[in-house]
Scaffold this motif. Structure first.
Motif, PDB file in Angstrom:
ATOM      1  N   VAL A  53       1.441  -3.126  -7.043  1.00 51.04           N
ATOM      2  CA  VAL A  53       2.850  -3.380  -6.771  1.00 51.04           C
ATOM      3  C   VAL A  53       3.041  -3.666  -5.284  1.00 51.04           C
ATOM      4  O   VAL A  53       2.263  -3.222  -4.444  1.00 51.04           O
ATOM      5  CB  VAL A  53       3.746  -2.197  -7.192  1.00 51.04           C
ATOM      6  N   ASP A  54       4.071  -4.438  -4.985  1.00 49.86           N
ATOM      7  CA  ASP A  54       4.482  -4.682  -3.606  1.00 49.86           C
ATOM      8  C   ASP A  54       5.754  -3.894  -3.320  1.00 49.86           C
ATOM      9  O   ASP A  54       6.535  -3.584  -4.231  1.00 49.86           O
ATOM     10  CB  ASP A  54       4.746  -6.175  -3.379  1.00 49.86           C
ATOM     11  N   ASP A  55       5.967  -3.612  -2.055  1.00 50.84           N
ATOM     12  CA  ASP A  55       7.165  -2.909  -1.635  1.00 50.84           C
ATOM     13  C   ASP A  55       8.405  -3.730  -1.946  1.00 50.84           C
ATOM     14  O   ASP A  55       8.445  -4.945  -1.722  1.00 50.84           O
ATOM     15  CB  ASP A  55       7.077  -2.621  -0.135  1.00 50.84           C
ATOM     16  N   GLY A  56       9.442  -3.068  -2.466  1.00 53.02           N
ATOM     17  CA  GLY A  56      10.649  -3.776  -2.849  1.00 53.02           C
ATOM     18  C   GLY A  56      11.283  -4.547  -1.719  1.00 53.02           C
ATOM     19  O   GLY A  56      11.793  -5.658  -1.912  1.00 53.02           O
ATOM     20  N   ALA A  57      11.282  -3.981  -0.514  1.00 61.55           N
ATOM     21  CA  ALA A  57      11.883  -4.660   0.635  1.00 61.55           C
ATOM     22  C   ALA A  57      11.145  -5.949   0.949  1.00 61.55           C
ATOM     23  O   ALA A  57      11.757  -6.972   1.271  1.00 61.55           O
ATOM     24  CB  ALA A  57      11.890  -3.732   1.846  1.00 61.55           C
ATOM     25  N   THR A  58       9.817  -5.913   0.852  1.00 56.17           N
ATOM     26  CA  THR A  58       9.018  -7.121   1.095  1.00 56.17           C
ATOM     27  C   THR A  58       9.364  -8.204   0.088  1.00 56.17           C
ATOM     28  O   THR A  58       9.508  -9.384   0.435  1.00 56.17           O
ATOM     29  CB  THR A  58       7.523  -6.776   1.017  1.00 56.17           C
ATOM     30  N   ILE A  59       9.507  -7.806  -1.164  1.00 49.57           N
ATOM     31  CA  ILE A  59       9.827  -8.767  -2.221  1.00 49.57           C
ATOM     32  C   ILE A  59      11.217  -9.353  -1.993  1.00 49.57           C
ATOM     33  O   ILE A  59      11.428 -10.570  -2.122  1.00 49.57           O
ATOM     34  CB  ILE A  59       9.736  -8.092  -3.601  1.00 49.57           C
TER      35      ILE A  59
END
Length: 545
Positions: A156-162
């Motif tokens: 998973v990627d960090d939500g803020a990055t996405i």
């Protein structure tokens, strides 16, 4: 997720085999051998658009329950489970793979000018869908997604990055749409707006940037304010003609049924399948949003458009099980023949499908309530299911900008934006009844003006926290039929003041759980509790219930 890419080409071309004549099918390459050279970009884009409608509908259904638009039966854990987002998760990543396929078609046709309009539309839908995944789940696969040979179990990627990546993608989409205008590119088929106009999609992209930055205001106020000011300086959705919505038809003779789910669930022979929320009914039906929900005596002009009453008598006896224990209820019955249930009421379920209040003419294409008090299935003066799914409307833009002006000091006057949002909502809802006999009950300009005057007077007398509550309440009421925006609004602001569960219902789900189908196949994702907060939700635990 590692199996998604294997099925995506077939899903991308389902539209071909449900809409083409045999003579057309004979000219197509086998769907098992689709390549970027043989793919028709309109067929791919059509599937992307239809899939997105289903995704938003899937998110919206449980969200409308937990935010008291419709009744939630029993606990939050019964509404938000490990299976709730199975379909939305799988459909989202399948759709992203189809968007990658469309980008491949574009690359393959660059010598002929490419398909920048198609790409721009798809990028906007992708950005919206990824933002929704973050809004609901938080951290999700992004950089490693849909690369099964390289990343069979994506991290998973960090939500803020996405989120930030999607804001950049919206800028890319705008650039592609402008390129299409400059090069007179091939026109796409536009299911949402009917007739393609690049200006509508550019307005949508800018409005989604406002939406995204507003969600982020609690984590980076200065960046959110700058982003909102920049986005609103361009073309945005600020007229009802620019509303981003899916339009259903009154046709039930073809498969799949193209009528609005609100209509098929309320107006067909089996009776109503959904109970309304007493909390929402009370806000419409002369109620106040401050506990103990004091009656104000002024009925919302949209009420007869939103809700259709099937019965001319109030609920009683076995149809009103709460009456035996009134001390545990805030409402039990809200009056004016509106049949609903309190939030989380887990009492027995009477056989009242042909009596309870149901969806009206807006947005589900049902009937206008003109005091006929007929069973919904018996009414003939309705739209036959030709309603809309409201994704993002001009009124949403205005309420978002009002919240931003109040909390971030962005450009614009919050009170003026609040008024504009209310008027846009009222006019959109009223237009739904054009051509139907609404008798003496049609919303008038005087009704709208009176409502606006009351709200603005209330707003002027309130402190800043009270002003935010009023903006949120009006946004919430205007968002009828859309569950995603009220869910974000409630977590972001704590408003409107909503009825607490009448039973111990557990903590309010600040995020949804990962679907168990993903957990079973991907050891790099661990389940999270419903108390998990997505990156932009910095409000404290127990902030809302």
């Amino acid at each position: 997720m590692k199996n998604i890419l294997k099925i995506t080409l077939l899903s991308a071309f389902i539209a071909v085999f449900t809409s083409c004549e045999t003579s057309e099918l004979e000219l197509l390459v086998s769907p098992n051998n689709i390549t970027v050279e043989s793919a028709d970009p309109n067929f791919i884009l059509n599937d992307i658009q239809l899939t997105f409608n289903g995704i938003v509908g899937g998110y919206s259904a449980p969200s409308r329950q937990i935010t008291r638009q419709v009744n939630q039966f029993s606990t939050y854990n019964g509404t938000v489970t490990e299976t709730t987002l199975q379909g939305e998760w799988a459909q989202s990543y399948q759709m992203f793979a189809n968007i990658d396929l469309l980008l491949g078609v574009n690359e393959n046709t660059l010598d002929a000018g490419g398909i920048p309009y198609h790409v721009g539309m798809a990028q906007i839908i992708e950005a919206y869908a990824y933002m929704l995944l973050v809004d609901y789940v938080g951290d999700v696969p992004f950089s490693q997604a849909n690369k099964p040979s390289e990343f069979p179990n994506p991290m998973v990627d960090d939500g803020a990055t996405i989120y930030n990546a999607q804001l950049d993608l919206l800028d890319e989409a705008i650039a592609n749409l402008n390129l299409g205008i400059q090069t007179n590119a091939r026109l796409p088929e536009d299911i949402f707006y009917g007739s393609f106009d690049a200006a509508n999609w550019i307005a949508l992209a800018n409005s989604l940037k406002i939406r995204g930055y507003l969600n982020m205001r609690l984590v980076n106020a200065s960046a959110a304010a700058a982003g909102i000011n920049s986005a609103q300086s361009g073309n945005i959705i600020d007229q009802n003609s620019e509303d981003f919505q899916f339009m259903y038809t009154a046709s039930g003779t073809e498969l799949p049924d193209s009528r609005h789910p609100f209509f098929t669930g309320s107006y067909l022979a089996a009776g109503a399948g959904q109970r309304m929320s007493n909390n929402f009914l009370d806000l419409l039906n002369a109620g106040d949003d401050q506990p103990p929900f004091i009656e104000t005596g002024e009925i919302d002009p949209r009420t007869r458009y939103y809700i259709y009453r099937q019965d001319s008598a109030p609920p009683s006896g076995s149809n009103l099980p709460c009456a035996s224990n009134l001390s545990n209820y805030d409402y039990c019955y809200v009056g004016n023949l509106y049949w609903g249930r309190d939030h989380a009421d887990d009492e027995g379920l009477p056989n009242d499908g042909f009596k309870r209040s149901v969806y009206g003419i807006y947005p589900g294409g049902g009937a206008f309530d003109s005091d006929l008090f007929e069973q919904a299935r018996a009414t003939t003066d309705n739209l036959g299911g030709a309603g809309i799914r409201p994704f993002y409307l001009a009124s949403f833009t205005k309420f978002s900008l009002a919240e931003a002006a109040l909390t971030l000091g962005t450009n614009g006057n919050a009170a003026t934006l609040l008024e504009e949002g209310i008027r846009l909502s009222m006019n959109k809802v009223r237009d739904f009844a054009d051509g139907l006999d609404s008798g003496p009950f049609e919303m008038t300009n005087g009704d709208i003006n009176d409502y606006v005057s009351r709200v603005l007077a209330e707003y002027a007398a309130a402190n800043n926290d009270g002003k935010l509550a009023i903006i949120a309440r009006e946004y919430y009421l205007a968002a009828w039929g859309n569950g995603t925006e009220p869910y974000n609004l409630y977590r972001r602001t704590g408003y409107p003041n909503l009825q607490a569960p009448i039973i111990p219902a557990g903590p309010f789900p600040r995020a949804f759980r990962y679907p168990d189908t993903e957990l079973d196949g991907n050891p790099n994702i661990q389940q999270q509790p419903a108390t998990t907060r997505v990156f932009w939700d910095t409000n404290p635990a127990g902030f809302i219930d």
